[in-house]
Design a protein around this motif. Sequence first.
Motif, short mmCIF file in Angstrom:
data_model
loop_
_atom_site.label_atom_id
_atom_site.label_comp_id
_atom_site.label_asym_id
_atom_site.label_seq_id
_atom_site.Cartn_x
_atom_site.Cartn_y
_atom_site.Cartn_z
N LEU A 34 0.81 -1.22 0.00
CA LEU A 34 0.00 0.00 0.00
C LEU A 34 0.84 1.27 0.00
O LEU A 34 0.41 2.30 -0.51
CB LEU A 34 -0.93 0.02 1.22
N ASP A 35 2.04 1.20 0.55
CA ASP A 35 2.88 2.40 0.65
C ASP A 35 3.72 2.68 -0.59
O ASP A 35 4.54 3.58 -0.60
CB ASP A 35 3.79 2.31 1.87
N GLY A 36 3.50 1.90 -1.65
CA GLY A 36 4.24 2.11 -2.89
C GLY A 36 5.43 1.19 -3.06
O GLY A 36 6.08 1.19 -4.11
N GLY A 37 5.73 0.40 -2.07
CA GLY A 37 6.82 -0.57 -2.16
C GLY A 37 6.27 -1.91 -2.62
O GLY A 37 5.31 -1.99 -3.40
N SER A 57 12.11 1.54 0.10
CA SER A 57 11.35 2.27 1.13
C SER A 57 10.92 3.66 0.66
O SER A 57 10.95 4.62 1.42
CB SER A 57 12.17 2.38 2.42
N ARG A 58 10.51 3.74 -0.60
CA ARG A 58 9.98 4.99 -1.14
C ARG A 58 8.62 4.70 -1.74
O ARG A 58 8.28 3.56 -2.02
CB ARG A 58 10.92 5.54 -2.22
N ASN A 59 7.84 5.76 -1.96
CA ASN A 59 6.49 5.55 -2.50
C ASN A 59 6.50 5.18 -3.98
O ASN A 59 5.47 4.83 -4.53
CB ASN A 59 5.60 6.76 -2.24
N ASP A 60 7.66 5.22 -4.62
CA ASP A 60 7.75 4.81 -6.02
C ASP A 60 8.61 3.55 -6.23
O ASP A 60 8.91 3.19 -7.36
CB ASP A 60 8.27 5.94 -6.90
N THR A 61 8.98 2.89 -5.15
CA THR A 61 9.82 1.69 -5.25
C THR A 61 9.14 0.61 -6.09
O THR A 61 9.76 0.01 -6.97
CB THR A 61 10.17 1.14 -3.85
N SER A 83 -0.66 -4.47 2.99
CA SER A 83 0.03 -3.47 3.80
C SER A 83 1.23 -4.13 4.45
O SER A 83 1.11 -5.23 5.00
CB SER A 83 -0.92 -2.94 4.87
N ASP A 84 2.38 -3.50 4.38
CA ASP A 84 3.51 -3.97 5.16
C ASP A 84 3.57 -3.12 6.44
O ASP A 84 2.85 -2.15 6.57
CB ASP A 84 4.81 -3.97 4.37
N ILE A 85 4.40 -3.54 7.37
CA ILE A 85 4.44 -2.85 8.66
C ILE A 85 5.66 -1.95 8.71
O ILE A 85 6.77 -2.40 8.91
CB ILE A 85 4.46 -3.86 9.83
N ASP A 86 5.41 -0.67 8.50
CA ASP A 86 6.48 0.33 8.58
C ASP A 86 6.29 1.27 9.76
O ASP A 86 7.21 2.00 10.10
CB ASP A 86 6.53 1.15 7.29
N GLY A 87 5.12 1.26 10.36
CA GLY A 87 4.84 2.15 11.48
C GLY A 87 3.70 1.60 12.32
O GLY A 87 3.11 0.57 12.00
#
Length: 119
Positions: A34-37, A57-61, A83-87
């Motif tokens: 979901l975060d682009g990775g 770890s960027r929104n365009d990865t 969704s991965d767990i980044d936060g």
Amino acid sequence: MVLVGMDTPQLGPAIRPVLRPWPDDVDAWFGPALDGGFWALGVRRPDGSLVRGIPMSRNDTGERTVGRLRSAGLRVRPLPTLSDIDGIADLVAVARAIPASRTAAAFAAAARSAAPAAS
């Protein structure tokens, strides 16, 4: 070769296509986050140049990774977006999605220990 993100414990059925024999028209599997990775990347023939130099770890990865795969002539099949767990917000969402998991249990235990004691 299949790379699966360790921060995506709710794989469940989403990973199944990669673990079965691959159709002839699939050279790579891509599981967007979901975060682009991405949470999963599978390639029929491992080649480090397919990902080397792509910023992580960027929104365009994810977009960059799929672009690189396709530029190499690979036929890419998508996996479900997870969704991965980044936060902490990601952790809450994942724990709710898989409430009977060790991830959810560890989160609940951490939340209990962090809660202020009742006076």
